[in-house]
Every structure is written in structure tokens, then in C-alpha cells.
Design an enzyme around this catalytic site. Structure first.
Site, PDB file in Angstrom:
ATOM      1  N   ASP A  36     -77.016  -4.614  64.426  1.00 26.42           N
ATOM      2  CA  ASP A  36     -77.114  -3.741  63.265  1.00 26.42           C
ATOM      3  C   ASP A  36     -76.233  -4.196  62.110  1.00 26.42           C
ATOM      4  OD1 ASP A  36     -78.838  -2.255  64.746  1.00 26.42           O
ATOM      5  OD2 ASP A  36     -77.528  -0.509  64.958  1.00 26.42           O
TER       6      ASP A  36
ATOM      7  N   ASP B 166     -87.420  -0.889  69.423  1.00 23.03           N
ATOM      8  CA  ASP B 166     -86.034  -1.277  69.699  1.00 23.03           C
ATOM      9  C   ASP B 166     -85.885  -1.869  71.107  1.00 23.03           C
ATOM     10  OD1 ASP B 166     -83.376  -1.540  68.925  1.00 23.03           O
ATOM     11  OD2 ASP B 166     -83.222   0.529  68.229  1.00 23.03           O
TER      12      ASP B 166
ATOM     13  N   TRP C 282     -82.945  -7.722  68.165  1.00 31.34           N
ATOM     14  CA  TRP C 282     -81.599  -8.161  67.771  1.00 31.34           C
ATOM     15  C   TRP C 282     -81.401  -9.678  67.834  1.00 31.34           C
ATOM     16  CZ3 TRP C 282     -79.616  -4.686  72.215  1.00 31.34           C
ATOM     17  CH2 TRP C 282     -80.017  -3.379  72.014  1.00 31.34           C
TER      18      TRP C 282
END
Length: 414
Positions: free
Chosen positions: A212, A157, A191
Site C-alpha cells: 500500500d 486483493d 502487491w
């Protein structure tokens, strides 16, 4: 003389010369780990940090008994929250002993005993998104830890990363994994902020293209606790333009974990799953298998759509047309075939009357062409699993709001 040459060769090797073959062999172990989009399950969408050994084992059991494993789902990935809040005295990560009383290795061995693969989560920053120890400064140590555990997949992440650059951080972890020596699929969860599709191919096997996902058709969910949003699945599909050319075997655009079975209607779930298959996205389920309805299971295990997703060409689909709320999405397949999806973006039912002969589909990125005047294709409805004619006649149907009709166009041999 031979002894002198041998000594010289050994000296050069010790100095670092002649190590190219070693590095080439090492890199070769990590090639081809994801030649089709990875399929599996991730804990975050439903459970967030509320995960434990019992959940993992039950999920593994159901993945096998339900037929999902046979359909291609083979990764079980534990997301954020699997570790304690502090590293141990040696600086190693510590699996939470309350959540995993028998240790993480026992859990991984159980998953492997079912013929499945196992993945873990960490983060490029100083802390994970949920506040657990991140990997910044511990890349090589953590990679050795994962290799010793025997994991097969790492989701990495991008929280708490002030002062570092994405390409450098992900490259460092990629190199650490390769040095540790255990082949691990590397998932870049960055992302899409730093265009990972432009530099990610030699670094990892897949990269997130958005923030998300959220279980809705086309919404934006703004989180109160911070200046960020989660996105409905159609928002994610529309979010990035002109990046399909970067996706393919072993290097995938990742549209995020699926929300099938997480609160949308069955019609929307069907549309969601269809579009993930059309986009050649990894198919990572995020629902609670223990509460899964037969309708949700049928959607997730539609072998015809999975075959579209897993097609060996590995080409991401694209929007061919949009008119009066109805979009036509197309995906080139191997053997000269195509997948075509009619999608109703509107809130009312729509009639479809598609004259194939008035359309020539051109793929500007990969050069594929479907000319319906020169080639006849047989039509197969992938949700009804039946043949429904060919492209000599107009395709006529009615499409409910947020629904899809997915067809496989099979090139007819002349």
C-alpha cells in the site's frame, strides 16, 4: 445425408467440440476494456471501511460538477467494508443494509445515471483484509453476483490466501468473470509478491506492483499491528526494476491509488501526480472530494499531464539520469513526441542547466530514440501550460525541494 451431418454436428457440439468460437467470442467481450490507464476514485485511502450510500452519491455528484469526470475520471470503486460479515443462506454476499439501506443496485444505478462507472472490492482469500467474506471457493457465484449488479470494475486483493497460488487464484476469478458474461475491468491487487507482470496480461487489466501507498514523498511507514509497511510514492516508483516492458494498453503496471490531497504539500502532490502520469499508472484518486481544495482539484485535473498518462502508445516512463539529487525521467509519446520531467529528490533547491545537444535518449525496452542533434523539439511546460522555447538552447531553471518541472517535447516538423 444432410440430416445425418446436421445430427453429427449437433452431437459434437453437445460433447463440447466446436465450442472454440463461443470461447473466442466470450473472450472478445473482455478485450480492450482498459486501452489507457483507468481513471477514477477509490474509497480506501481516506475512508477505509467507513463507507456508505451517502458518500458514494456525494462523490459521484462532485466528480461530475467539479470537472473531474470531464477530465477523464469515470470509475467510482468501493473498497473493503461494503458487505456484511457473513454470506446469506444461499452463500451470496450481502451488501451492508445499514451502510446501503436502498441496496447496492440502487447505488450502482445512481452512479451509472451520472455517466460514471462503478467498481467493487473483494479478495482471493477466505476473508478480505478487513475480515469480511473473501471469495475463495465462491469465485463463480460471486462473479454472477457482480454481473447481476452490473458493476464495471473489480479490485481483487490478496489477504488470507494461505495454501493457494496467486496465478491460479487470479486466473480462476478471471475465468469466472468471463463466464458470468458482464465485461468487468479486473484489477489484480496482489502487491507484486508473485511477479504478476509476468503472467497477468491474459488474466486482468492491471496489477499492483507494491504494497500500500502512504502519503509521503519517500518514506516507509511501518505498521505496528503487523509485519508490513506502506510506502511513499517515490519508494513505490523505485521498488520494481525492469518491469516497464510488461506494461501497455489493456495490461498496466499499477502503482497504487493516489494520495494527492491526503496530507502532503501541494508541491509533493504535484510531483506525485506527475510521476504517476509519467509511469502510465492508473489514476485512481483517494482523497475526500467533499473537502478538496482548489489546488488539489487543479492538480488532479491537469489536462496536459493527463494526456501524457493517457497517451495511446501506453508506454511507461523511465529514469534517464540522476545527478546531485536531480533526476530526469522520460516517456515516449505518440507522434514522435516525448515527456520529460525534472525531479528534485533532495531537500534543497537545485539549479538546472540541461544541454539537450549533449544527450541522446534511448529507450532500451521499446526502441525509441530522441537525438537532439538531428531533431529539434519545441518545449511546453505542462504545469504552466505555455511554450518555453526549444531544444536548440539549454533548458535553465531552478527547482524547489521535492518539486518537478514537466515538459512535453513536440517534434518540430522540418
Amino acid at each position: 445425408m444432410k440430416n445425418i451431418i446436421l445430427l453429427l454436428a449437433l452431437s459434437l457440439s453437445c460433447l463440447g467440440f466446436g465450442q472454440g468460437n463461443t470461447h473466442t467470442q466470450l473472450a472478445g467481450k473482455f478485450e480492450g476494456l482498459a486501452m489507457t490507464p483507468p481513471m477514477g476514485w477509490n474509497s480506501w485511502n481516506t475512508f477505509e471501511t467507513n463507507i456508505d450510500e451517502k458518500l458514494v452519491k456525494e462523490t459521484a455528484d462532485i466528480m461530475v460538477s467539479s470537472g473531474m469526470a470531464a477530465a477523464g475520471y469515470n470509475y467510482i470503486v468501493l473498497d473493503d467494508g461494503w458487505m456484511t460479515r457473513e454470506r446469506d443462506a444461499n452463500g451470496d454476499l450481502v451488501p451492508d443494509p445499514v451502510k446501503f439501506p436502498n441496496g447496492m443496485k440502487a447505488v450502482i444505478d445512481y452512479v451509472h445515471s451520472k455517466g460514471l462507472k462503478f467498481g467493487l472490492y473483494n479478495c482471493a482469500g477466505t476473508q478480505t483484509c478487513a475480515g469480511y467474506p473473501g471469495t475463495r471457493g465462491y469465485e463463480y457465484q460471486d462473479a454472477r453476483f457482480y454481473a447481476k449488479l452490473g458493476i464495471d470494475f473489480l479490485k481483487y486483493d490478496w489477504c488470507n490466501t494461505q495454501g493457494i497460488t496467486a496465478k491460479e487464484a487470479y486466473t480462476t476469478m478471471s475465468n469466472a468473470i468471463k463466464t458470468a458474461g458482464k465485461p468487468i475491468v479486473f484489477s489484480l491487487c496482489e502487491w507484486g509478491d508473485n511477479q504478476p507482470w509476468e503472467w497477468g496480461k491474459p488474466v486482468g487489466n492491471l496489477w499492483r506492483i507494491s504494497g500500500d501507498i502512504y502519503p509521503c514523498f519517500d518514506c516507509e511507514f511501518k505498521h505496528e499491528e503487523g509485519n508490513w509497511s506502506s510506502w511513499g510514492f517515490m519508494k513505490i516508483i523505485e521498488m520494481r526494476k525492469d518491469i516497464r516492458k510488461y506494461s501497455g494498453p489493456d495490461h498496466w503496471n499499477d502503482f497504487d491509488m493516489m494520495e494527492v490531497g491526503d496530507g502532503m504539500t501541494n508541491t509533493e502532490d504535484k510531483a506525485h501526480f506527475t510521476m504517476w502520469c509519467m509511469m502510465a499508472s492508473p489514476l485512481i484518486a483517494g482523497n475526500d472530494f467533499r473537502k478538496m481544495s482548489k489546488e488539489t482539484l487543479a492538480i488532479l485535473t491537469n489536462k496536459e499531464l493527463i494526456a501524457v498518462n493517457q497517451d495511446k502508445f501506453g508506454i511507461q516512463g523511465f529514469k534517464y539520469s540522476a545527478e546531485d539529487g536531480v533526476e530526469v525521467w522520460v516517456k515516449p509519446l505518440s507522434d514522435g513526441n516525448w515527456a520529460v520531467t525534472f525531479l528534485n529528490r533532495s531537500e534543497v533547491a537545485k539549479k538546472i542547466n540541461f544541454d539537450w545537444k549533449k544527450h541522446t535518449i534511448k529507450d532500451g525496452d521499446f526502441g525509441y530514440l530522441a537525438d537532439f542533434n538531428s531533431t529539434v523539439f519545441e518545449l511546453k511546460d505542462l504545469w504552466k501550460n505555455k511554450e518555453i522555447g526549444n531544444t536548440k538552447k539549454n533548458f535553465v531553471s531552478e527547482l524547489a525541494p521535492h518539486d518537478v518541472i514537466a515538459l512535453k517535447l513536440i517534434r518540430k516538423t522540418q
